[in-house]
Design a protein around this motif. Sequence first.
Motif, short mmCIF file in Angstrom:
data_model
loop_
_atom_site.label_atom_id
_atom_site.label_comp_id
_atom_site.label_asym_id
_atom_site.label_seq_id
_atom_site.Cartn_x
_atom_site.Cartn_y
_atom_site.Cartn_z
N UNK A 1 34.57 48.03 43.93
CA UNK A 1 33.81 47.29 42.92
C UNK A 1 33.46 48.18 41.73
N UNK A 2 33.26 49.48 41.96
CA UNK A 2 32.92 50.33 40.82
C UNK A 2 34.12 50.60 39.89
N UNK A 3 35.30 50.14 40.29
CA UNK A 3 36.47 50.24 39.41
C UNK A 3 36.87 48.86 38.86
N UNK A 4 36.10 47.83 39.21
CA UNK A 4 36.53 46.47 38.87
C UNK A 4 36.59 46.25 37.36
N UNK A 5 35.62 46.82 36.65
CA UNK A 5 35.59 46.60 35.20
C UNK A 5 36.83 47.22 34.54
N UNK A 6 37.16 48.43 34.98
CA UNK A 6 38.36 49.10 34.46
C UNK A 6 39.61 48.30 34.82
N UNK A 7 39.65 47.78 36.04
CA UNK A 7 40.82 47.02 36.49
C UNK A 7 40.98 45.73 35.68
N UNK A 8 39.87 45.06 35.40
CA UNK A 8 39.93 43.82 34.63
C UNK A 8 40.50 44.07 33.23
N UNK A 9 40.17 45.24 32.68
CA UNK A 9 40.66 45.57 31.33
C UNK A 9 42.14 45.95 31.35
N UNK A 10 42.62 46.49 32.45
CA UNK A 10 43.97 47.07 32.48
C UNK A 10 45.02 46.12 33.05
N UNK A 11 44.65 45.32 34.04
CA UNK A 11 45.64 44.51 34.77
C UNK A 11 45.65 43.07 34.29
N UNK A 12 46.84 42.47 34.34
CA UNK A 12 46.99 41.06 34.00
C UNK A 12 46.85 40.17 35.24
N UNK A 13 47.11 40.77 36.39
CA UNK A 13 46.99 40.04 37.65
C UNK A 13 46.38 40.98 38.68
N UNK A 14 45.38 40.51 39.42
CA UNK A 14 44.81 41.27 40.53
C UNK A 14 45.17 40.52 41.81
N UNK A 15 46.03 41.15 42.62
CA UNK A 15 46.54 40.47 43.83
C UNK A 15 45.72 40.82 45.07
N UNK A 16 44.72 41.67 44.93
CA UNK A 16 44.05 42.22 46.10
C UNK A 16 42.57 41.81 46.19
N UNK A 17 42.28 40.57 45.82
CA UNK A 17 40.92 40.05 46.01
C UNK A 17 40.76 39.82 47.52
N UNK A 18 39.90 40.63 48.14
CA UNK A 18 39.91 40.69 49.61
C UNK A 18 38.54 40.64 50.26
N UNK A 19 37.46 40.43 49.45
CA UNK A 19 36.15 40.38 50.09
C UNK A 19 35.13 39.78 49.12
N UNK A 20 34.01 39.34 49.72
CA UNK A 20 33.01 38.62 48.93
C UNK A 20 32.39 39.50 47.84
N UNK A 21 32.10 40.75 48.18
CA UNK A 21 31.45 41.62 47.20
C UNK A 21 32.32 41.76 45.94
N UNK A 22 33.62 41.88 46.13
CA UNK A 22 34.52 42.00 44.99
C UNK A 22 34.60 40.67 44.21
N UNK A 23 34.60 39.57 44.93
CA UNK A 23 34.63 38.27 44.26
C UNK A 23 33.40 38.10 43.37
N UNK A 24 32.24 38.52 43.90
CA UNK A 24 31.00 38.39 43.10
C UNK A 24 31.05 39.30 41.88
N UNK A 25 31.59 40.49 42.05
CA UNK A 25 31.70 41.42 40.93
C UNK A 25 32.64 40.87 39.86
N UNK A 26 33.79 40.34 40.29
CA UNK A 26 34.74 39.79 39.33
C UNK A 26 34.14 38.58 38.60
N UNK A 27 33.38 37.77 39.34
CA UNK A 27 32.76 36.61 38.70
C UNK A 27 31.75 37.06 37.65
N UNK A 28 31.00 38.12 37.94
CA UNK A 28 30.02 38.62 36.97
C UNK A 28 30.74 39.15 35.72
N UNK A 29 31.85 39.83 35.94
CA UNK A 29 32.62 40.35 34.79
C UNK A 29 33.20 39.21 33.97
#
Length: 228
Positions: free
Chosen positions: A90-118
Amino acid sequence: MSQNATNNDTPLTATRARMQAALRAAGRDADAAQLIAISKTKPVEAIAPLLAAGHRRFGENRVQEAAEKWPALKQAHDDIELHLVGPLQTNKAKEAVALFDVIQSLDREKLARKLAALKDAAGHGADFPRLFIQVNSGEEPQKSGIEPAQLAAFYGLCTDELGLDIDGLMCLPPQDEAAGPHFALLKKLADELGVSGLSMGMSGDFETALGLGATHIRIGTALFGPRE
Ligand SMILES: *Cc1c(COP(=O)(O)O)cnc(C)c1O
């Protein structure tokens, strides 16, 4: 060696030919699946020939490595589509959102919540990566991904509660088992949810995956040779 092999054959043309043959054999359209070149551990010099041949879809499994290789390449080719296929902290999610066009590894609730906040912070209409849920089809304790029995609830959390769009499912079958049953399970789960993307199949089993409905195959070794 196929009958059409010529001296101009490259790993890319050979892989594309095998992909087209597998799609044809399955009665699927030639453009029914996308080839994602997985360039993890490979230097920019290994990627350049694929870019020169017009290939634009690539994948990496580590945010840090991708951040070192891809911003300059993306600047040089504005139509590159970059996929994250490895675990995302999750602490790399912001960087990943800026760099990647597709994230194929959404694999847990904490990450889903982080991505939703971003996504909320980016605001309506802003570019946001397309998302695939990683499914732990073999229910392996050491492997990340949502277990099949939990998938419907997790999908509901992502879409209904968090407002994330989910494009598809991804799986990495257990190494010591035949992949076919895992691909068939992923296809069934995607049909039940009504999602169309199916990321499955690697160098050793992509023809099987294409026969079972893969829309994205993730190919490293067949394109770049073995990794160190
Ligand atoms: C490395 C990797 C691939 C590519 O594997 P090959 O067998 O080299 O084609 C595909 N998917 C994921 C998630 C990977 O980490």
